[in-house]
Design an enzyme around this catalytic site. Sequence first.
Site, PDB file in Angstrom:
ATOM      1  N   ASN A   9       0.875  -1.167   0.000  1.00  0.00           N
ATOM      2  CA  ASN A   9       0.000   0.000   0.000  1.00  0.00           C
ATOM      3  C   ASN A   9       0.912   1.215   0.000  1.00  0.00           C
ATOM      4  OD1 ASN A   9      -1.798   2.050   0.501  1.00  0.00           O
ATOM      5  ND2 ASN A   9      -2.295   1.410   2.599  1.00  0.00           N
ATOM      6  N   HIS A  94      -9.615   1.574   4.619  1.00  0.00           N
ATOM      7  CA  HIS A  94      -8.347   1.706   5.349  1.00  0.00           C
ATOM      8  C   HIS A  94      -8.576   2.672   6.524  1.00  0.00           C
ATOM      9  CE1 HIS A  94      -4.266   2.798   6.366  1.00  0.00           C
ATOM     10  NE2 HIS A  94      -3.895   1.678   5.772  1.00  0.00           N
ATOM     11  N   GLU A  96      -6.888   5.023   7.663  1.00  0.00           N
ATOM     12  CA  GLU A  96      -6.610   6.436   7.357  1.00  0.00           C
ATOM     13  C   GLU A  96      -7.802   7.080   6.671  1.00  0.00           C
ATOM     14  OE1 GLU A  96      -2.906   5.774   5.344  1.00  0.00           O
ATOM     15  OE2 GLU A  96      -1.990   5.240   7.260  1.00  0.00           O
ATOM     16  N   GLY A 172       2.366   2.397  10.685  1.00  0.00           N
ATOM     17  CA  GLY A 172       3.353   3.464  10.516  1.00  0.00           C
ATOM     18  C   GLY A 172       4.058   3.861  11.798  1.00  0.00           C
ATOM     19  N   SER A 212       3.192  -2.033  10.277  1.00  0.00           N
ATOM     20  CA  SER A 212       4.651  -2.129  10.476  1.00  0.00           C
ATOM     21  C   SER A 212       5.232  -3.495  10.122  1.00  0.00           C
ATOM     22  CB  SER A 212       5.030  -1.731  11.904  1.00  0.00           C
ATOM     23  OG  SER A 212       4.646  -0.390  12.152  1.00  0.00           O
TER      24      SER A 212
HETATM   25  P1  PGA Z   1       2.655   0.377   7.583  1.00  0.00           P
HETATM   26  O1  PGA Z   1       1.202   0.611   6.970  1.00  0.00           O
HETATM   27  O2  PGA Z   1       3.168  -0.917   7.047  1.00  0.00           O
HETATM   28  O3  PGA Z   1       3.449   1.561   7.143  1.00  0.00           O
HETATM   29  O4  PGA Z   1       2.486   0.323   9.085  1.00  0.00           O
HETATM   30  C1  PGA Z   1       0.323  -0.448   6.758  1.00  0.00           C
HETATM   31  C2  PGA Z   1      -0.968   0.064   6.164  1.00  0.00           C
HETATM   32  O5  PGA Z   1      -1.423   1.144   6.552  1.00  0.00           O
HETATM   33  O6  PGA Z   1      -1.562  -0.586   5.280  1.00  0.00           O
END
Ligand code: PGA
Length: 250
Positions: A9, A94, A96, A172, A212
């Site tokens: 992603n 998602h 976000e 993240g 992560s």
């Molecule tokens: P990340 O994001 O691997 O940077 O933690 C995962 C995601 O939001 O799909």
Amino acid sequence: MRKKVIAGNWKMNMLPNETIEYIEKFSKLVENSDNEVILCVPYIDLFYCLLNCQGTNIKVGAQNVHFEEKGAYTGEVSAKMLKSIGVEYVIIGHSERRQYFGETDESVNKKVKAALENGLKPIICVGESLEQREQGLTENIIRNQTKLALEGISKEQMSNIIIAYEPIWAIGTGKTATSEDANNSIKAIRDEVSKVYDKEVAENTIIQYGGSVKSSNAKELFETSDIDGGLVGGASLVPEEFAKIVNYNK
Ligand code: PGA
């Protein structure tokens, strides 16, 4: 046996020229993988990604979709539009988007329906916040999000759906859920799918972990009983690193 599906992603990163360079490197590094590989890229990069992934084993996805087919929705893109250029997957719900763009369980469900009706395969994201986790609500939240996202989806349509369990506090942040913890949450999601449909559907549904994921923890996570691969943000931006994750079992 369920296959492992590993999706990148990119979020709001990468320009078209960077996309082309990335795929040139990445496609060679993953060409012998037995796992399914998907790149979910910004709208602006989709066409370049599709063109350059032709003849490779890389599938292409978008990161969002509107639930209407067409009309006065400035700035939006429909499932029919995505399908028309050859996109195969789309991330829906998602965290976000739920957090910053007002996405709700209801809009997620509408988007899942629109995607399926137009032949796109949704990657539906569910996951609890840190506060919810601390209150002991994790299982309730993820079961509920799963159930609401799948409302009105037939048993047959389930074979085209991927679910991604992404605890919001792990996205993240560098904090990963332990493999045991992530596996248990995914078992709960699978149990919810079994309640909505049946055991067979649940056993065949791909459920990923996200938050992560890196090359250093991918193997431990993906070798558990119920984690069927990952949705990878930050670590998917570097072709060498993402390829190591895809090739975690080599
Ligand atoms: P990340 O994001 O691997 O940077 O933690 C995962 C995601 O939001 O799909």
